[in-house]
Motif scaffolding. Structure first.
Motif, mmCIF file in Angstrom:
data_model
loop_
_atom_site.group_PDB
_atom_site.id
_atom_site.type_symbol
_atom_site.label_atom_id
_atom_site.label_comp_id
_atom_site.label_asym_id
_atom_site.label_seq_id
_atom_site.Cartn_x
_atom_site.Cartn_y
_atom_site.Cartn_z
ATOM 1 N N PRO A 108 -11.906 2.676 13.940
ATOM 2 C CA PRO A 108 -12.701 2.038 12.897
ATOM 3 C C PRO A 108 -12.282 2.500 11.576
ATOM 4 O O PRO A 108 -12.404 2.084 10.592
ATOM 5 C CB PRO A 108 -14.152 1.900 13.437
ATOM 6 N N ASP A 109 -12.525 3.903 11.467
ATOM 7 C CA ASP A 109 -12.104 4.738 10.427
ATOM 8 C C ASP A 109 -10.980 4.361 9.595
ATOM 9 O O ASP A 109 -10.623 4.457 8.511
ATOM 10 C CB ASP A 109 -12.262 6.259 10.486
ATOM 11 N N PHE A 110 -9.689 4.050 10.360
ATOM 12 C CA PHE A 110 -8.513 3.575 9.862
ATOM 13 C C PHE A 110 -8.976 2.549 8.671
ATOM 14 O O PHE A 110 -8.205 2.864 7.451
ATOM 15 C CB PHE A 110 -7.736 3.037 10.977
ATOM 16 N N GLY A 111 -9.238 1.517 8.998
ATOM 17 C CA GLY A 111 -9.570 0.613 8.048
ATOM 18 C C GLY A 111 -10.235 0.918 6.786
ATOM 19 O O GLY A 111 -9.941 0.482 5.532
ATOM 20 N N LYS A 112 -11.231 1.788 6.965
ATOM 21 C CA LYS A 112 -12.179 2.211 5.936
ATOM 22 C C LYS A 112 -11.444 3.272 5.013
ATOM 23 O O LYS A 112 -11.304 2.918 3.657
ATOM 24 C CB LYS A 112 -13.267 2.881 6.440
ATOM 25 N N TRP A 113 -10.652 4.223 5.582
ATOM 26 C CA TRP A 113 -9.652 5.184 4.748
ATOM 27 C C TRP A 113 -8.477 4.345 4.061
ATOM 28 O O TRP A 113 -8.416 4.520 2.761
ATOM 29 C CB TRP A 113 -8.994 5.924 5.679
ATOM 30 N N LEU A 114 -7.929 3.301 4.620
ATOM 31 C CA LEU A 114 -6.846 2.669 4.124
ATOM 32 C C LEU A 114 -7.436 1.815 2.892
ATOM 33 O O LEU A 114 -6.965 1.505 1.893
ATOM 34 C CB LEU A 114 -6.126 1.806 4.956
ATOM 35 N N SER A 115 -8.585 1.178 3.204
ATOM 36 C CA SER A 115 -9.105 0.135 2.180
ATOM 37 C C SER A 115 -9.473 1.066 0.834
ATOM 38 O O SER A 115 -9.218 0.675 -0.248
ATOM 39 C CB SER A 115 -10.595 -0.376 2.653
ATOM 40 N N ARG A 116 -9.969 2.294 1.222
ATOM 41 C CA ARG A 116 -10.290 3.275 -0.055
ATOM 42 C C ARG A 116 -9.260 3.639 -0.866
ATOM 43 O O ARG A 116 -9.071 3.536 -2.030
ATOM 44 C CB ARG A 116 -11.170 4.414 0.402
ATOM 45 N N LEU A 117 -8.054 3.916 -0.093
ATOM 46 C CA LEU A 117 -6.983 4.260 -0.929
ATOM 47 C C LEU A 117 -6.058 3.097 -1.572
ATOM 48 O O LEU A 117 -5.849 3.215 -2.665
ATOM 49 C CB LEU A 117 -5.746 4.731 0.291
ATOM 50 N N PRO A 162 1.076 -1.155 -0.017
ATOM 51 C CA PRO A 162 -0.228 0.229 0.080
ATOM 52 C C PRO A 162 0.808 1.422 -0.132
ATOM 53 O O PRO A 162 2.025 1.414 0.449
ATOM 54 C CB PRO A 162 -0.761 -0.045 1.537
ATOM 55 N N LEU A 163 0.368 2.330 -0.808
ATOM 56 C CA LEU A 163 1.205 3.524 -0.918
ATOM 57 C C LEU A 163 0.994 4.252 0.647
ATOM 58 O O LEU A 163 1.935 5.039 0.899
ATOM 59 C CB LEU A 163 0.438 4.561 -1.721
ATOM 60 N N VAL A 164 -0.099 3.937 1.448
ATOM 61 C CA VAL A 164 -0.127 4.724 2.751
ATOM 62 C C VAL A 164 -0.567 3.471 3.568
ATOM 63 O O VAL A 164 -1.158 2.709 3.506
ATOM 64 C CB VAL A 164 -1.531 5.684 2.701
ATOM 65 N N THR A 165 -0.055 3.667 4.895
ATOM 66 C CA THR A 165 -0.054 2.723 6.004
ATOM 67 C C THR A 165 -0.789 3.486 7.135
ATOM 68 O O THR A 165 -0.918 4.614 7.302
ATOM 69 C CB THR A 165 1.164 2.231 6.309
ATOM 70 N N GLY A 166 -1.025 2.693 8.274
ATOM 71 C CA GLY A 166 -1.693 3.240 9.485
ATOM 72 C C GLY A 166 -0.634 4.077 10.080
ATOM 73 O O GLY A 166 -1.008 4.999 11.019
ATOM 74 N N ARG A 167 0.805 3.682 9.881
ATOM 75 C CA ARG A 167 1.595 4.678 10.555
ATOM 76 C C ARG A 167 1.556 6.033 9.987
ATOM 77 O O ARG A 167 1.613 6.910 10.826
ATOM 78 C CB ARG A 167 3.035 3.982 10.460
ATOM 79 N N THR A 227 1.315 7.057 -7.028
ATOM 80 C CA THR A 227 2.376 7.482 -6.096
ATOM 81 C C THR A 227 2.080 7.702 -4.659
ATOM 82 O O THR A 227 0.908 8.010 -4.324
ATOM 83 C CB THR A 227 3.233 8.774 -6.590
ATOM 84 N N ARG A 228 2.886 7.822 -3.799
ATOM 85 C CA ARG A 228 2.744 7.989 -2.448
ATOM 86 C C ARG A 228 2.182 9.529 -2.122
ATOM 87 O O ARG A 228 1.294 9.395 -1.386
ATOM 88 C CB ARG A 228 4.054 7.831 -1.594
ATOM 89 N N GLU A 229 2.753 10.378 -2.744
ATOM 90 C CA GLU A 229 2.378 11.703 -2.677
ATOM 91 C C GLU A 229 0.758 11.846 -3.154
ATOM 92 O O GLU A 229 -0.140 12.483 -2.371
ATOM 93 C CB GLU A 229 3.065 12.695 -3.583
ATOM 94 N N GLU A 230 0.507 11.221 -4.164
ATOM 95 C CA GLU A 230 -0.890 11.150 -4.853
ATOM 96 C C GLU A 230 -2.010 10.671 -3.690
ATOM 97 O O GLU A 230 -3.106 11.070 -3.287
ATOM 98 C CB GLU A 230 -1.199 10.468 -6.167
ATOM 99 N N ALA A 231 -1.648 9.439 -3.171
ATOM 100 C CA ALA A 231 -2.523 8.707 -2.018
ATOM 101 C C ALA A 231 -2.468 9.644 -0.811
ATOM 102 O O ALA A 231 -3.504 9.684 -0.287
ATOM 103 C CB ALA A 231 -1.628 7.470 -1.509
#
Length: 464
Positions: A416-425, A400-405, A436-440
């Motif tokens: 709970p929103d963490f999973g939702k946001w990361l899944s959408r990305l 993934p381009l973006v992680t929980g960290r 790219t990571r910047e776009e994400a």
């Protein structure tokens, strides 16, 4: 060539063990499967040794050996990189549990041969004969091998009463060694099939695995069903017999016929067959009989049979004491096998995640066999193959381009929103919208409550 050389080295090592026993004045033979397979033209993968030497004498001759079946006179001897079971000629006492004799009596080679299960397994080979390969036959096994016949030694009923796992072994030998079961032996299997209930699930499972992993798996399943043995292995299979299907989609016939056709086609293209795939093929439609419905127009439906089948498969495989890994893989295969219907309508991200399953290649092969053994429509299979080819040089699901960290570093509180946001990305990444990571991270700023100043500082920090 490697396998051929291993066979030569195995034989040499076994001869070395036999030479020590013979040098001490003991009768010694190679016995059982190694003799049978050589005469049938199969490669020999292990060699068992039978001898007049008592276990204590074997242990004196081989100080580094150890007893693995003290009550049955079996000693394990290692030479080079091979292990050999060295067993004293014996006669078995009475059987009480349908598997093992209560006691044994050490005897001579002829009595040892006559206590065994089938004539083709009751043969001895003199390791030092000239010319080599002289067979000592007390039970008529050589003639049966020439005729490719599986026959019990002595009275079949008695052999199966002594050790009821022999019922499964008879089917296994029939399909793995391509032999016909002799009439009296076959009749005895029918009569004694209920005795299999005395055998532990683990032992039954081991024989079932050998049958399913052999090219003769279709014939093996048919034999288990026809003899009644399947009632004590997977009785749910019988409900598939006569369970009719929509003829426009399944012109081949009922669920059982369809499954047999898939088992017959499995591995015919030379591709390796995993245990998980073989079990998946056998059980993929196990949920159809309880889900079968016929509406007022006569249309047959099996709504939900994939989920019901997965649940049933879990019960069956647990009952047979399969490992968690095998159970999970097979049940997932059964539950997901109908999803191939929708692959061409899936979003790219959904399809990539679907194909990223650990056993997806087995699932794809199951789908291929499913189609070939029914309506023959291969469009969805070809679509998936083409999609896979397009990702031959790239991961289906990249990191993934973006992680929980990243979310924590941006000041967001885990929830709970963490999973939702990361899944959408990740979904947008798999669709190819985010590259790219910047776009994400910029996209994150639009879907999550991220302070824009904090996001700008974070992007600047990452650029450094």
């Amino acid at each position: 060539m490697i396998r051929f050389m291993e066979g030569i080295l195995l034989r040499k090592a076994a001869e070395n063990v036999a030479r020590v026993l013979s040098g001490a004045g003991h009768t010694v033979y190679f016995v059982g499967g190694c003799v049978r397979d050589r005469l049938l033209g199969y490669s020999v993968k292990d060699i068992d040794i039978a001898t007049s030497a008592r276990p204590d004498e074997v242990l004196r001759l081989f100080p580094d050996a150890w007893e693995v079946g003290a009550a049955f006179g079996v000693v394990l001897v290692r030479r080079e990189s091979f292990s050999f079971e060295v067993a004293t000629f014996r006669r078995d006492g009475s059987y009480r549990d349908g598997r093992r004799p209560e006691a044994v009596c050490f005897t001579d080679a002829e009595e040892d041969a006559r206590r065994r299960d089938f004539t083709m397994n009751g043969l001895f080979e003199d390791p030092f004969s000239s010319p080599p390969g002289r067979v000592v036959d007390y039970v008529g096994g050589v003639e049966d091998i020439r005729a490719r016949v599986l026959r019990c030694i002595g009275e079949p009923d008695r052999r199966f009463e002594e050790d009821s796992l022999r019922l499964m072994r008879a089917v296994r030998f029939a399909v793995t060694r391509e032999v016909q079961v002799e009439t009296e032996t076959c009749s005895s299997i029918f009569r004694n099939a209920p005795l299999l209930a005395r055998i532990s699930p683990e032992r039954i499972r081991e024989e079932l695995d050998r049958i399913l992993l052999s090219p003769g798996r279709k014939r093996g399943v048919e034999m288990l069903v026809e003899t009644g043995l399947m009632k004590h292995v997977i009785p749910e299979i019988y409900d598939m017999i006569g369970c009719t299907q929509p003829p426009q989609w399944h012109p081949e016939g009922d669920v059982y016929t369809h499954t047999l056709m898939m088992l017959d086609a499995l591995g015919r293209d030379g591709s390796p067959v995993s245990l998980e795939l073989a079990l998946g093929v056998l059980l993929h439609d196990i949920g159809k009989p309880p889900c079968r419905q016929v509406d007022e127009t006569g249309r047959i439906r099996f709504s939900g049979h994939d989920k019901e089948g997965s649940s049933m498969a879990r019960v069956i495989l647990r009952r047979l004491k399969y490992s968690n890994a095998v159970v999970d893989a097979v049940c997932s295969m059964v539950e997901r096998h109908m999803r191939f219907i929708n692959v061409r309508q899936m979003r790219k991200s959904t399809l990539r995640m679907f194909m990223n399953a650990p056993h997806f290649r087995d699932e794809l092969e199951l789908h291929r066999l499913d189609c070939l053994s029914s309506n023959g429509l291969m469009d969805n299979w070809q679509f998936v193959r083409d999609f896979m080819d397009s990702y031959r040089n790239a991961p289906l699901v990249p990191p993934p381009l973006v992680t929980g960290r990243d979310l924590v570093n941006l000041g967001l509180s885990p929830g709970p929103d963490f999973g939702k946001w990361l899944s959408r990305l990740q979904e947008l990444q798999l669709e190819g919208t985010l590259r790219t990571r910047e776009e994400a991270l910029l996209q994150l700023g639009q879907i999550a409550p991220v302070e824009q100043n904090a996001l700008a500082e974070y992007l600047k920090k990452l650029a450094l």
